[in-house]
Scaffold this active site. Structure first.
Site, PDB file in Angstrom:
ATOM      1  N   PRO A  64       0.823  -1.209   0.000  1.00 28.74           N
ATOM      2  CA  PRO A  64       0.000   0.000   0.000  1.00 28.74           C
ATOM      3  C   PRO A  64       0.859   1.261   0.000  1.00 28.74           C
ATOM      4  CG  PRO A  64      -0.864  -1.590   1.552  1.00 28.74           C
ATOM      5  CD  PRO A  64       0.462  -2.129   1.080  1.00 28.74           C
ATOM      6  N   GLU A  65       0.386   2.278  -0.700  1.00 30.74           N
ATOM      7  CA  GLU A  65       1.130   3.525  -0.793  1.00 30.74           C
ATOM      8  C   GLU A  65       0.489   4.575   0.101  1.00 30.74           C
ATOM      9  OE1 GLU A  65       2.752   4.300  -4.590  1.00 30.74           O
ATOM     10  OE2 GLU A  65       2.552   2.226  -5.236  1.00 30.74           O
ATOM     11  N   LYS A  70       3.825   5.602   5.240  1.00 29.05           N
ATOM     12  CA  LYS A  70       3.137   4.315   5.128  1.00 29.05           C
ATOM     13  C   LYS A  70       2.868   3.680   6.494  1.00 29.05           C
ATOM     14  CE  LYS A  70       5.241   3.337   0.639  1.00 29.05           C
ATOM     15  NZ  LYS A  70       5.965   2.330  -0.164  1.00 29.05           N
ATOM     16  N   ASN A  86       5.687   1.478  -5.428  1.00 28.02           N
ATOM     17  CA  ASN A  86       5.998   1.079  -6.798  1.00 28.02           C
ATOM     18  C   ASN A  86       5.099   1.723  -7.849  1.00 28.02           C
ATOM     19  OD1 ASN A  86       8.173  -0.708  -6.272  1.00 28.02           O
ATOM     20  ND2 ASN A  86       6.732  -2.245  -5.567  1.00 28.02           N
ATOM     21  N   ARG A 144      10.198  -5.306  -6.721  1.00 28.51           N
ATOM     22  CA  ARG A 144      10.004  -3.915  -7.119  1.00 28.51           C
ATOM     23  C   ARG A 144       9.609  -3.835  -8.591  1.00 28.51           C
ATOM     24  NH1 ARG A 144       9.424  -1.286  -2.388  1.00 28.51           N
ATOM     25  NH2 ARG A 144      11.323  -1.169  -1.134  1.00 28.51           N
TER      26      ARG A 144
END
Length: 284
Positions: free
Chosen positions: A2-3, A51, A165, A250
């Site tokens: 999660p961003e 985060k 990402n 990634r």
């Protein structure tokens, strides 16, 4: 993972459900805190920091959680069936008279004194969605290591907090450079734009159920998750490869025509597909 916008939404849900109410249920399902009981304590607030999530209780206690790749906080009403996953994945339950917050698959769960919060979040750079946002400091942090690839620098939460990402790939596309371009090679005009563009991306998405970076009706993202489909601008096939030292997954997407700068070795994309044979080529 999660961003920043996803974590901001989770904090908002927890705050609206629990803040100002006394706990009627406290159930920690990790060995370290198996005997902890917060029943009776009032929840003061839940705040995001990059985060990280900080849920504060009266008496000077803070629950620090991080969602990492698969974690989630779910909020349920009285009598509502819990649907966040099997019971063995639950790490903590916090309940009030009318709401229950359930933390699933939380790889980071720590109870600490509120006065010690800096120990767990003090290393973070300016928060793109936080009151401490400082675009000049964020840019200075990024430029401090000019040889570092831009994508890696953006993911380093010590530089600026909240990018993962997806936003890494989308931001590099909007800047017209590949994620492998050394930060120091970023043209000055684009470097100057970077903090504002990054902040705008997260701000416009923090209240949206589906992340959107393109402004287009039928397409949510420019490059992330689109390989090998055509670029929305030039129709070249979008490419994907891992970025970094390989210690973490990634996935990095880019358009080789619209974005200038270095790219990974020619075989990197094929290696990525071989390691992820069942991964969908596009997802929201």
């Amino acid at each position: 993972m999660p961003e920043g916008d996803t974590v901001w939404q989770a904090a908002k849900r927890l705050h609206e459900a629990l803040a100002g109410k006394a706990l009627t249920r406290s159930d920690f399902r990790v060995p370290k805190y198996a005997t902890v009981d917060l029943t009776g304590r009032t929840v003061l607030n839940t705040a995001p920091r990059g985060k990280h999530l900080l849920t504060r209780f009266e008496g000077g206690l803070t629950l620090h959680t991080h969602l990492r790749m698969e974690g989630a906080w779910k909020v349920y009403g009285t009598g509502e069936r819990w649907r966040g996953g099997p019971a063995h994945q639950i790490r903590v339950v916090l309940g009030t008279v009318d709401r229950t917050a359930v933390g699933y698959r939380l790889q980071v769960l720590e109870l600490l004194r509120t006065g010690e919060e800096e120990r767990v979040v003090g290393h973070l750079g300016p928060d793109l969605l936080g009151p401490d946002w400082d675009p000049e400091r964020a840019l200075a942090n990024l430029l401090a290591d000019p040889a570092r690839p831009l994508g890696e620098a953006l993911l380093d939460q010590r530089n600026l907090a909240g990018i993962g990402n997806i936003y890494k790939s989308e931001l590099c596309f909007l800047l017209g450079v590949t994620p492998w371009l050394p930060v120091g090679a970023l043209p000055a005009d684009r470097a100057a734009q970077l903090p504002a563009v990054a902040k705008k991306l997260l701000e416009v998405n923090r209240d949206r159920p589906v992340r959107q970076t393109t402004g287009l009706h039928r397409h949510d993202l420019f490059v992330y998750g689109r390989a090998p489909r055509p670029c929305l601008r030039c129709h070249t096939s979008v490419r994907v490869a891992d970025q970094g030292d390989g210690s973490q997954e990634r996935p990095t997407y880019w358009c080789p025509t619209c974005q200038v700068g270095p790219a990974p070795a020619p075989g990197a994309a094929q290696q990525w597909r071989e390691r992820h044979p069942r991964r969908p080529s596009s997802f929201r």
